[in-house]
Design a protein around this motif. Structure first.
Motif, PDB file in Angstrom:
ATOM      1  N   UNK A 239       0.841  -1.196   0.000  1.00  0.00           N
ATOM      2  CA  UNK A 239       0.000   0.000   0.000  1.00  0.00           C
ATOM      3  C   UNK A 239       0.880   1.252   0.000  1.00  0.00           C
ATOM      4  N   UNK A 242       2.559   1.367  -3.515  1.00  0.00           N
ATOM      5  CA  UNK A 242       1.688   1.327  -4.685  1.00  0.00           C
ATOM      6  C   UNK A 242       2.190   0.223  -5.591  1.00  0.00           C
ATOM      7  N   UNK A 243       1.297  -0.332  -6.433  1.00  0.00           N
ATOM      8  CA  UNK A 243       1.752  -1.466  -7.238  1.00  0.00           C
ATOM      9  C   UNK A 243       2.150  -1.029  -8.624  1.00  0.00           C
ATOM     10  N   UNK A 283      -1.013   7.276   3.152  1.00  0.00           N
ATOM     11  CA  UNK A 283      -2.375   7.317   2.622  1.00  0.00           C
ATOM     12  C   UNK A 283      -2.992   8.703   2.768  1.00  0.00           C
ATOM     13  N   UNK A 284      -2.646   9.369   3.862  1.00  0.00           N
ATOM     14  CA  UNK A 284      -3.222  10.697   4.082  1.00  0.00           C
ATOM     15  C   UNK A 284      -2.605  11.729   3.141  1.00  0.00           C
ATOM     16  N   UNK A 287      -2.462   9.237  -1.456  1.00  0.00           N
ATOM     17  CA  UNK A 287      -3.247   8.005  -1.391  1.00  0.00           C
ATOM     18  C   UNK A 287      -2.834   6.938  -2.398  1.00  0.00           C
ATOM     19  N   UNK A 288      -2.280   7.306  -3.543  1.00  0.00           N
ATOM     20  CA  UNK A 288      -1.960   6.269  -4.523  1.00  0.00           C
ATOM     21  C   UNK A 288      -0.646   5.573  -4.211  1.00  0.00           C
ATOM     22  N   UNK A 294      -2.119   4.672 -10.320  1.00  0.00           N
ATOM     23  CA  UNK A 294      -3.575   4.796 -10.301  1.00  0.00           C
ATOM     24  C   UNK A 294      -4.052   5.563  -9.070  1.00  0.00           C
ATOM     25  N   UNK A 295      -5.218   6.128  -9.180  1.00  0.00           N
ATOM     26  CA  UNK A 295      -5.736   6.933  -8.067  1.00  0.00           C
ATOM     27  C   UNK A 295      -6.202   6.052  -6.939  1.00  0.00           C
TER      28      UNK A 295
ATOM     29  N   UNK B 118     -11.698   7.196   7.710  1.00  0.00           N
ATOM     30  CA  UNK B 118     -11.081   8.358   7.079  1.00  0.00           C
ATOM     31  C   UNK B 118      -9.836   7.969   6.288  1.00  0.00           C
ATOM     32  N   UNK B 119      -9.095   6.971   6.799  1.00  0.00           N
ATOM     33  CA  UNK B 119      -7.881   6.538   6.109  1.00  0.00           C
ATOM     34  C   UNK B 119      -8.219   5.576   4.967  1.00  0.00           C
ATOM     35  N   UNK B 122      -9.787   6.154   1.250  1.00  0.00           N
ATOM     36  CA  UNK B 122      -8.996   6.827   0.225  1.00  0.00           C
ATOM     37  C   UNK B 122      -8.612   5.875  -0.905  1.00  0.00           C
ATOM     38  N   UNK B 123      -8.684   4.590  -0.658  1.00  0.00           N
ATOM     39  CA  UNK B 123      -8.421   3.628  -1.739  1.00  0.00           C
ATOM     40  C   UNK B 123      -9.626   2.713  -1.902  1.00  0.00           C
ATOM     41  N   UNK B 124      -9.678   2.057  -3.067  1.00  0.00           N
ATOM     42  CA  UNK B 124     -10.846   1.212  -3.339  1.00  0.00           C
ATOM     43  C   UNK B 124     -10.474  -0.251  -3.497  1.00  0.00           C
ATOM     44  N   UNK B 127      -7.348  -2.783  -2.339  1.00  0.00           N
ATOM     45  CA  UNK B 127      -6.528  -1.923  -1.500  1.00  0.00           C
ATOM     46  C   UNK B 127      -7.254  -1.628  -0.189  1.00  0.00           C
ATOM     47  N   UNK B 130      -6.794  -4.464   2.092  1.00  0.00           N
ATOM     48  CA  UNK B 130      -5.444  -4.546   2.656  1.00  0.00           C
ATOM     49  C   UNK B 130      -5.231  -3.479   3.724  1.00  0.00           C
ATOM     50  N   UNK B 131      -5.764  -2.271   3.461  1.00  0.00           N
ATOM     51  CA  UNK B 131      -5.566  -1.175   4.421  1.00  0.00           C
ATOM     52  C   UNK B 131      -6.285  -1.479   5.736  1.00  0.00           C
TER      53      UNK B 131
END
Lengths: 295, 331
Positions: A239, A242-243, A283-284, A287-288, A294-295, B118-119, B122-124, B127, B130-131
């Motif tokens: 994470x 990023x991949x 992440x804060x 985020x990517x 990617x977003x 909140x954290x 931010x990813x979908x 991910x 995993x988060x």
């Protein structure tokens, strides 16, 4: 004795060393995850179990067949890789078109089965693997003591990471793989056997995990549960990085190992948590991920 | 003119069908309620309470997984947050009534859920999974090291106390009906949420997130709301569980627990109201039966095999498959 920030240099460099070694394992494992994710678009939850299988194989090959370390280092990943291909062919392939959540759950189930079965056979206390003769001892670098085997782990991990990067970025097979990541349907249209490529990719990713396991056998305690905790850390590493790129996975892995090592020096209680905290911060802010596209 | 009459006819028949379906559902729910009320006469109440706690836990996860399409692999953290908070309060402050301990435990989980949410949003997709897993591991380390949790041993001998200062919860029958009431409240809340306009937006996000965004919904806020609600309900389940078993332990916080509750939800049927309850009942009963027999050590591989089978063969889960079957053959 010289000190940095009130910590003796020997302690600091020793922890740095351990950090780089842990980082090498994170790098190998996150690399495998990234390779599998690239083409299959799944997160391999069984990755920790494959790492564990690699280590168990190495130990058992020695105990049962007397196969020496060098052969096992090659043979264990091949055996586990073949097992991975079988899993892909008979299980993962069946849910290829479904929501990615399902492949994650499927591999989680596989991990539970493998870990549970081996725990019943070998217990959780772990097996012993004696250090190969030639790696006993180490050398004194003046500011720290460097055991030979640890040096070898770093060299081997970096070589394999570099080899993987080279194969994916610079060879024809790698170009197929990258093309498949972009658009596998179009590739199939060009006459490339995509299902075979997918099987091989999964097998290769699993092989990387098993190689890490074989490499870990002489220094870590080998037990059926060794894979599950490291896997969660590697998820956090993935994470963070990023991949997006192969190199990114390797660099992030090493970096996180070092961060963890330093935390052990300055704030030991936080060493287990620091990578997860870094993940939250990344992440804060971004985020990517550090290398993510990617977003 | 003729067409309009047929249209109203069709509308009327649709309304009629819906009403009939609602009546069927109501009857089914009443039958189930009657069974739950009478169950302690037949089964051991503590066993039933365990099922109800896990059922509530799974119902909470389902709000997220089944209705919003978010796979949280860290729900054990909320179960544990509720569990430890309630355990700590009830053990340390003898004057506290039981329900206050449970309320504060639930609030603690809500707050933790807000932080996670909140954290994580931010990813979908994977991910996100995993988060949440990584964050839950962070919480796990916290509970291992925090001074009040008892570390590896956990918290023992949490007093059940008195409900509202009056009803003695040390009586298993009283305890059972209290747990049942809490479970029903949680279940009905989720039913209400899912049926509300808010729930419709959640379903829209599950089906097609970009479309929900383009329709003008602030998707992140909806996801966060769903996440916090789910976390709170999971915490409620943990709090009640602590009171029932008088125990809060690290098992509640372990990733294994997060996996187990996903299995319950998936096996019972994601996106169905009753599914998680059926799944929880099935898994808890299975684990109990296995632990009694010679296969006690084989719980993990068997759960893993059920996972694999469910994903491969019947992704709709038990309740989902029954619904599909009824829709195909009975209408």
């Amino acid at each position: 004795m010289t000190e940095i920030l009130g910590v003796p240099v020997a302690v600091l460099s020793g922890q740095l060393m351990l950090g780089i070694i842990n980082g090498s394992f994170y790098a190998l494992l996150s690399l495998g995850l990234a390779v599998i994710f690239g083409l299959l678009k799944i997160i391999n939850f069984a990755h920790g179990a494959m790492y564990m299988l690699g280590a168990m194989c190495t130990v058992l090959m020695f105990d049962v067949f007397g196969i020496n370390y060098w052969v096992a280092l090659f043979l264990a990943p091949v055996v586990v890789g073949c097992f991975g291909i079988v899993l892909e062919y008979f299980l993962l392939r069946r849910i290829a078109g479904q929501d990615h959540i399902y492949s994650l759950l499927l591999t989680f189930g596989i991990a539970l089965i493998l870990q549970g079965l081996l725990t019943n056979i070998y217990g959780v206390s772990g097996l012993r693997y004696s250090m190969p003769e030639m790696f006993r001892g180490g050398m004194n670098l003046g500011f720290m003591f460097l055991p030979y085997y640890r040096a070898w782990v770093i060299v081997a991990a970096l070589l394999v990471c570099f080899g993987t990067w080279f194969m994916i970025e610079k060879t024809r097979l790698g170009s197929y793989l990258r093309a498949g990541t972009e658009d596998s349907q179009l590739m199939q249209g060009f006459g490339i056997n995509v299902p075979l490529l997918i099987s091989l990719t999964y097998g290769f990713g699993v092989m990387l995990a098993a190689f890490a396991g074989a490499l870990a056998a002489p220094i870590y305690s080998v037990s059926p549960v060794m894979g599950s905790n490291i896997l969660i850390v590697v998820f956090a590493v993935v994470v963070i990085g990023g991949m997006g790129s192969i190199a990114g996975a390797v660099i992030t892995g090493l970096m996180m190992g070092v961060v963890e090592g330093f935390t052990k020096v300055f704030y030991p209680e936080g060493s287990a948590a620091v990578i997860f905290l870094v993940m939250v911060v990344v992440l804060l802010i971004r985020p990517s991920g550090l290398f993510g596209k990617e977003a | 003119m003729a067409t309009t009459t047929t249209q109203t006819d069709i509308q009327q028949s649709i309304v009629k069908q819906q009403k009939a379906e609602q009546r069927k559902k109501l009857i089914l729910n009443l039958v189930l309620l009657a069974l739950l009320l009478l169950a302690p006469a037949v089964f051991y109440p503590v066993f039933l309470m365990k099922i109800l706690c896990f059922a509530l836990f799974a119902v909470a996860l389902n709000l997220l997984l089944g209705y919003t399409g978010l796979l949280s692999f860290g729900h054990a953290a909320f179960l544990a947050a509720g569990s430890y908070t309630t355990g700590y309060l009830l053990s340390s402050f003898p004057g506290l009534t039981t329900e206050m301990g449970i309320v504060v435990g639930t609030v603690a989980s809500l707050v933790l859920g807000l932080g996670f949410g909140l954290v994580a949003i931010r990813r979908q997709g994977i991910y996100f999974a995993m988060i949440t897993l990584a964050l839950a591991q962070l919480v796990y380390f916290f509970f291992v090291q925090a001074p009040f949790t008892g570390g590896e041993d956990g918290m023992h001998g949490v007093p059940r106390g008195y409900l509202l200062g009056m009803v003695d919860l040390n009586d298993n029958t009283a305890m059972y009906y209290f747990v049942l009431a809490v479970f029903l409240a949680g279940y009905l809340l989720v039913q209400r949420i899912v049926g509300s306009p808010f729930g419709q937006v959640l379903k829209a996000i599950k089906q097609n997130e970009p479309r929900a965004v383009s329709l003008g919904y602030n998707v992140d806020r909806y996801k966060l709301m769903a996440f916090v609600l789910s976390a709170g309900l999971a915490g409620l389940a943990g709090s009640v569980k602590t009171v029932v078993f008088q125990l809060a332990s690290l098992n509640d916080a372990h990733w294994h627990m997060s996996g187990e509750v996903i299995l319950m939800t998936l096996l019972g049927g994601t996106g169905t109201l009753l599914g998680p309850v059926v799944g929880a009942g099935f898994v808890v009963t299975l684990e109990y039966q296995l632990s009694q027999g010679p296969l006690g050590d084989w719980v993990d591989p068997i759960l893993g095999a059920i996972f694999v089978l469910t994903v491969l063969a019947f992704r709709s889960g038990i309740v989902g498959e029954i619904q599909n079957f009824m829709r195909k053959n009975l209408s």
